[in-house]
Design a protein around this motif. Structure first.
Motif, mmCIF file in Angstrom:
data_model
loop_
_atom_site.group_PDB
_atom_site.id
_atom_site.type_symbol
_atom_site.label_atom_id
_atom_site.label_comp_id
_atom_site.label_asym_id
_atom_site.label_seq_id
_atom_site.Cartn_x
_atom_site.Cartn_y
_atom_site.Cartn_z
ATOM 1 N N GLU A 179 0.820 -1.207 0.000
ATOM 2 C CA GLU A 179 0.000 0.000 0.000
ATOM 3 C C GLU A 179 0.859 1.265 0.000
ATOM 4 N N VAL A 180 1.909 1.279 0.797
ATOM 5 C CA VAL A 180 2.720 2.495 0.962
ATOM 6 C C VAL A 180 3.769 2.629 -0.126
ATOM 7 N N VAL A 181 4.476 1.540 -0.424
ATOM 8 C CA VAL A 181 5.608 1.595 -1.356
ATOM 9 C C VAL A 181 5.201 1.172 -2.760
ATOM 10 N N GLY A 182 4.309 0.185 -2.829
ATOM 11 C CA GLY A 182 3.872 -0.303 -4.133
ATOM 12 C C GLY A 182 5.011 -0.922 -4.907
ATOM 13 N N LEU A 183 5.166 -0.520 -6.147
ATOM 14 C CA LEU A 183 6.205 -1.083 -7.012
ATOM 15 C C LEU A 183 7.439 -0.187 -7.103
ATOM 16 N N LYS A 184 7.477 0.866 -6.302
ATOM 17 C CA LYS A 184 8.589 1.818 -6.395
ATOM 18 C C LYS A 184 9.920 1.163 -6.037
ATOM 19 N N ARG A 185 10.953 1.593 -6.745
ATOM 20 C CA ARG A 185 12.300 1.130 -6.425
ATOM 21 C C ARG A 185 12.842 1.856 -5.206
ATOM 22 N N ASP A 186 12.633 3.167 -5.151
ATOM 23 C CA ASP A 186 13.172 3.983 -4.068
ATOM 24 C C ASP A 186 12.087 4.317 -3.053
ATOM 25 N N ILE A 187 12.416 4.079 -1.814
ATOM 26 C CA ILE A 187 11.518 4.411 -0.707
ATOM 27 C C ILE A 187 11.857 5.823 -0.248
ATOM 28 N N SER A 188 10.844 6.659 -0.102
ATOM 29 C CA SER A 188 11.082 8.053 0.274
ATOM 30 C C SER A 188 11.078 8.208 1.792
ATOM 31 N N PHE A 189 11.586 9.338 2.240
ATOM 32 C CA PHE A 189 11.578 9.644 3.667
ATOM 33 C C PHE A 189 10.144 9.697 4.191
ATOM 34 N N ASP A 190 9.220 10.241 3.389
ATOM 35 C CA ASP A 190 7.816 10.293 3.810
ATOM 36 C C ASP A 190 7.214 8.903 3.922
ATOM 37 N N ASP A 191 7.637 7.984 3.032
ATOM 38 C CA ASP A 191 7.132 6.609 3.099
ATOM 39 C C ASP A 191 7.439 5.979 4.455
ATOM 40 N N LEU A 192 8.627 6.262 4.997
ATOM 41 C CA LEU A 192 9.028 5.629 6.258
ATOM 42 C C LEU A 192 8.042 5.930 7.371
ATOM 43 N N GLY A 193 7.533 7.154 7.396
ATOM 44 C CA GLY A 193 6.584 7.524 8.438
ATOM 45 C C GLY A 193 5.245 6.831 8.291
ATOM 46 N N ALA B 12 5.539 -13.590 -5.741
ATOM 47 C CA ALA B 12 4.612 -13.564 -6.864
ATOM 48 C C ALA B 12 4.114 -12.142 -7.092
ATOM 49 N N GLY B 13 4.210 -11.691 -8.340
ATOM 50 C CA GLY B 13 3.749 -10.345 -8.663
ATOM 51 C C GLY B 13 4.612 -9.243 -8.137
ATOM 52 N N ALA B 14 5.896 -9.549 -7.930
ATOM 53 C CA ALA B 14 6.763 -8.553 -7.303
ATOM 54 C C ALA B 14 7.530 -7.701 -8.301
ATOM 55 N N ALA B 15 7.027 -7.614 -9.524
ATOM 56 C CA ALA B 15 7.666 -6.724 -10.499
ATOM 57 C C ALA B 15 7.658 -5.299 -9.947
ATOM 58 N N ARG B 16 8.634 -4.510 -10.330
ATOM 59 C CA ARG B 16 8.745 -3.170 -9.751
ATOM 60 C C ARG B 16 9.056 -2.148 -10.834
ATOM 61 N N GLU B 17 8.789 -0.911 -10.472
ATOM 62 C CA GLU B 17 9.127 0.176 -11.373
ATOM 63 C C GLU B 17 10.631 0.377 -11.384
ATOM 64 N N GLU B 18 11.156 0.806 -12.493
ATOM 65 C CA GLU B 18 12.597 1.112 -12.589
ATOM 66 C C GLU B 18 12.824 2.592 -12.279
#
Length: 502
Positions: free
Chosen positions: A340-354, A496-502
């Motif tokens: 829900e928070v990170v999704g398929l993103k490669r980079d986790i943001s500082f805001d995501d951590l919170g 399964a289904g763990a493809a991610r954005e580049e």
């Protein structure tokens, strides 16, 4: 044999006897002074509890389980004797509030001065962990604080992501569900790469197979610390010379590298060159403003950051992975939050951590059950009454988050791994949980550590499934810090289904 030689031998024997009797009298005095405090029976008059403690430490077993048994049996305030020395364990929220939280209660000088040197080589010196002079420590902390603030660390999220991503790439190469992966060893490489890069601008590239001696050096000094505490005299015993020399060599390597790193950076700053905006640069800037900051002290903290900043986070993450392999419901809930928070993103943001609230709860619960730093010590200078027990001054007070975290009186059903204990809405007992200590001398690096832990764990959950290899145990190994004994060896496969954005 001549008469004068016999006389000399007689006088020497008499002197030894007098010294022994004097020491025995002093030990008896100590017993009389402290024996009103509950505690387990001593193994012997002179040795006190040393044989029991030594046996508990064999093969790097977890001595804190012995302390837990004593706390359950003898109450919140109990003593242990080792030769003429006494240490008091305070398994008490009231004592923690009164003494651990107080800026007037310094660290125990005897305990922490042991680590000034390691087998004759300057080791942690007077760094932030070992400095027992509160005024001197406060000056250090004032210089270090800006470099470890959330605001400053938020600027280096890219480096956290970069190093964690390298680990994910290595796992992809092994994620066939068959190859065995030692998670503790791999996470050790990540955390050492991170502290080297984020703190000191150094590229170790351990995950890429770089042959740097740093991992071996850190492992040896940690092992040396354990032996040095138990047997500081072993450096004078021929059978231990090889081990001692290796520890000394590793200590020299760490300090030499740190000295070169610091001097090179200071020179670059003086020359007006572009320098990395890392923790070292920030500290040097603050030290310049403060003035009169000793280079040896800076080097003491270099060693402290390298060891504490790498070892404890690696152990926390390894314990968390180990525990999650037997917690499918918790694992599923974690993955749902990461999705829900990170999704398929490669980079986790500082805001995501919170926003990773359940990840935070899991990491906190891991620290409750498996705190890499199991406790801390303060010095009781004056007589006090603690939990109704009169405690004479001049003794160390030991506080154990490991023991309190595993007692039912503080945490219901303590051997159940339950992240809901740390739900923001859940009631929590006060002053029973302190994996980073409490009060003014709480761990400087705790924000750094938990940012790193969240990034690595979130990426791992985003991309992989992992299972503990058969035969692995859940036992704890005490190497000064607590770590998983068997290395958390797992098989890994892509989620399964763990493809991610580049």
């Amino acid at each position: 044999m001549s008469g004068w030689l016999l006389t000399l031998l007689f006088l020497a024997a008499l002197l030894c006897l007098l010294l022994l009797l004097s020491y025995a009298a002093y030990v008896k005095y100590v017993h009389l002074k402290f024996d009103h405090i509950p505690g387990p029976p001593r193994d012997s008059f002179f040795l006190g509890h040393a044989p029991t403690l030594s046996k508990a430490l064999e093969s790097y077993r977890n001595i804190h389980d012995t302390v837990l048994q004593w706390a359950e049996e003898y109450g919140p305030i109990f003593r242990i004797n080792i030769f003429h020395r006494v240490a008091i364990y305070a398994i008490s929220p009231e004592a923690i509030k009164e003494y651990l939280m107080s800026p007037q209660c310094p660290k125990d000088p005897y305990t922490y001065n042991l680590f000034f040197y390691l087998f004759g080589k300057r080791f942690l010196g007077k760094g932030l962990i070992t400095d027992s002079d509160n005024e001197h420590w406060y000056k250090q902390r004032r210089i270090m604080n800006p470099a470890f603030s959330k605001t400053y660390l938020g600027k280096v999220m890219g480096l956290f992501n970069e190093k964690a991503e390298q680990m994910m790439e290595k796992l992809e190469e092994k994620a066939d569900g068959v190859q065995e992966v030692g998670f503790h060893a791999m996470i050790n490489c990540v955390t050492l790469d991170v502290i080297a890069k984020v703190a000191f601008g150094m590229e170790l590239n351990l995950l890429d197979g770089s042959q740097t001696p740093f991992p071996h050096a850190i492992a040896m000094v940690l092992k040396g610390m354990i032996h040095y505490i138990q047997k500081p005299y072993m450096q004078y015993m021929p059978q231990h010379h090889k081990f001692v020399r290796e520890v000394q060599k590793c200590t020299d390597l760490l300090r030499k590298t740190g000295k070169e790193c610091i001097q090179k950076r200071k020179q670059a700053i003086q020359n007006g060159e572009d320098v990395p905006q890392d923790i070292l640069t920030k500290i040097l800037e603050c030290a310049e403003q403060e003035g009169d900051y000793d280079d040896d002290l800076m080097l003491d903290n270099f060693i402290t950051f390298f060891i504490a900043g790498q070892e404890t986070t690696a152990n926390q993450l390894s314990f968390t992975v180990m525990e999650l392999t037997r917690q499918p419901e918790i694992m599923a809930k974690l993955r749902a939050e990461v999705d829900e928070v990170v999704g398929l993103k490669r980079d986790i943001s500082f805001d995501d951590l919170g926003k990773l609230q359940y990840v935070t709860q899991v990491l906190k619960e891991s620290l409750r059950m498996y705190p890499p730093a199991p406790g801390t010590t303060r010095y009781l200078a004056e007589d006090a009454v603690i939990e109704g027990v009169r405690v004479p001054g001049g003794v160390p007070l030991n506080f154990s988050t490991y023991v309190m975290g595993r007692m039912d009186k503080f945490f219901k059903d303590p051997y159940t791994f339950d992240p809901e204990r740390f739900n923001p809405m859940a009631p929590k007992p006060d002053h029973c949980y302190f994996p980073f200590a409490l009060g003014p001398r709480s761990c400087l690096g705790q924000v750094f550590s938990q940012m790193e832990a969240k990034v690595v764990l979130a990426k791992l959950l985003q991309r992989f499934e992992f299972s503990l290899v058969s035969g692995q145990s859940y036992e704890i190994m005490d190497m000064g810090t607590l770590r998983p004994r068997d290395g958390v060896v797992c098989t890994v496969k892509p989620r399964a289904g763990a493809a991610r954005e580049e």
